[in-house]
Design a protein around this motif. Structure first.
Motif, short mmCIF file in Angstrom:
data_model
loop_
_atom_site.label_atom_id
_atom_site.label_comp_id
_atom_site.label_asym_id
_atom_site.label_seq_id
_atom_site.Cartn_x
_atom_site.Cartn_y
_atom_site.Cartn_z
N GLY A 41 21.91 44.22 54.22
CA GLY A 41 22.75 43.83 55.34
C GLY A 41 22.01 43.26 56.54
O GLY A 41 22.63 42.77 57.48
N GLN A 42 20.69 43.31 56.52
CA GLN A 42 19.89 42.80 57.63
C GLN A 42 19.35 41.41 57.30
O GLN A 42 18.76 41.22 56.24
N SER A 43 19.53 40.49 58.22
CA SER A 43 19.06 39.13 58.02
C SER A 43 17.54 39.06 58.16
O SER A 43 16.95 39.78 58.97
N PHE A 44 16.91 38.21 57.34
CA PHE A 44 15.49 37.92 57.52
C PHE A 44 15.21 36.46 57.20
O PHE A 44 15.94 35.83 56.45
N ASP A 45 14.17 35.94 57.83
CA ASP A 45 13.76 34.55 57.67
C ASP A 45 12.45 34.48 56.91
O ASP A 45 11.65 35.41 56.96
N GLY A 46 12.25 33.35 56.26
CA GLY A 46 10.98 33.08 55.61
C GLY A 46 10.62 31.62 55.78
O GLY A 46 11.47 30.79 56.14
N THR A 47 9.36 31.32 55.55
CA THR A 47 8.90 29.94 55.63
C THR A 47 8.02 29.63 54.42
O THR A 47 7.47 30.53 53.78
N PHE A 48 7.90 28.34 54.15
CA PHE A 48 6.95 27.85 53.15
C PHE A 48 5.86 27.11 53.91
O PHE A 48 6.15 26.17 54.66
N GLY A 49 4.62 27.52 53.72
CA GLY A 49 3.51 26.92 54.45
C GLY A 49 3.01 25.62 53.85
O GLY A 49 2.40 24.82 54.56
N GLU A 80 6.86 40.24 56.44
CA GLU A 80 6.93 41.66 56.04
C GLU A 80 6.09 41.80 54.78
O GLU A 80 6.40 41.21 53.75
N SER A 81 5.01 42.55 54.84
CA SER A 81 4.00 42.54 53.78
C SER A 81 4.53 43.00 52.41
O SER A 81 4.16 42.41 51.39
N THR A 82 5.39 44.00 52.36
CA THR A 82 5.92 44.46 51.07
C THR A 82 6.76 43.36 50.43
O THR A 82 6.60 43.04 49.24
N ARG A 83 7.65 42.77 51.20
CA ARG A 83 8.50 41.69 50.69
C ARG A 83 7.65 40.49 50.28
O ARG A 83 7.85 39.90 49.21
N ASP A 84 6.67 40.12 51.12
CA ASP A 84 5.80 38.99 50.80
C ASP A 84 5.03 39.23 49.51
O ASP A 84 4.79 38.31 48.74
N GLY A 85 4.65 40.48 49.26
CA GLY A 85 3.95 40.82 48.02
C GLY A 85 4.83 40.75 46.80
O GLY A 85 4.34 40.53 45.69
N MET A 86 6.14 40.90 46.98
CA MET A 86 7.08 40.86 45.86
C MET A 86 7.53 39.45 45.50
O MET A 86 7.88 39.18 44.35
N LEU A 87 7.55 38.53 46.47
CA LEU A 87 8.07 37.18 46.22
C LEU A 87 7.41 36.46 45.05
O LEU A 87 8.11 35.79 44.28
N PRO A 88 6.09 36.57 44.85
CA PRO A 88 5.48 35.87 43.72
C PRO A 88 5.82 36.48 42.35
O PRO A 88 5.62 35.84 41.32
N ASN A 89 6.35 37.70 42.32
CA ASN A 89 6.60 38.41 41.06
C ASN A 89 7.65 37.73 40.19
O ASN A 89 8.46 36.94 40.66
#
Length: 184
Positions: A41-49, A80-89
């Motif tokens: 339910g919480q919004s979050f943003d991400g970027t592609f470098g 957010e380090s945990t989420r960033d670590g999961m994205l490549p999975n």
């Protein structure tokens, strides 16, 4: 008669050039490509470098306009380090097997007061049609292009297995880009 023939040939040679869209390159230092969704339910943003864009665009000649964008999915960051670590999975981007996403326009069209880029997005072995709204502001040899759209993450296999639950991770992903362009 020779002058008339020469004038007609000159006009015919110039007309196709005048209808060509300008070719732009994006300055990545002053541009951004991002996404937004929700987690519990919480919004979050991400970027592609890292990404590359080839854009030929003229709002007066949308029929000759086109865009080709390749995104390095390994460069995704949300802060957010945990989420960033999961994205490549495998369950999310599966960057080991699918390190890139690729979007190619099939057309640009005017729909009301908006310009819409329709195209195909290939990501994680899936190809789906995508429509993006485009705001284009030329300024001499430069321009800005703001892009907005919405994707269904499950259509691209993003969030497989336990992560398919859209009450935990939102079904929709907003895609945004702010491109600072230079005509080539």
């Amino acid at each position: 008669m020779k002058k008339l023939t020469a004038s007609l040939i000159s006009m015919l040679l110039v007309l196709p050039v005048a209808a060509q869209a300008a070719h732009y390159s994006a300055n990545q230092d002053d541009s951004s490509l991002g996404f937004k969704t929700t987690y519990q339910g919480q919004s979050f943003d991400g970027t592609f470098g890292h990404w590359m864009a080839s854009i030929d665009f003229d709002p007066a000649h949308l029929d000759t306009s086109k865009a080709d964008v390749t995104v390095d999915l390994t460069s995704a960051k949300t802060g957010e380090s945990t989420r960033d670590g999961m994205l490549p999975n495998k369950e999310f981007f599966d960057t080991e097997h699918h390190p890139k996403a690729h979007f190619v326009t099939t057309s640009f069209s005017k729909q009301g007061d908006k310009i819409v880029a329709e195209g195909t997005l290939e990501m994680k072995g899936h190809s789906e049609p995508v429509a993006l709204t485009v705001d284009f502001a030329p300024d001499g040899n430069h321009a800005t292009m703001d892009i907005h759209g919405k994707l269904k993450r499950l259509s691209f296999g993003v969030g497989e297995g336990d992560y398919q639950d859209t009450s935990v991770i939102g079904a929709d992903v907003e895609v945004t880009a702010h491109l600072n362009l230079t005509a080539q």
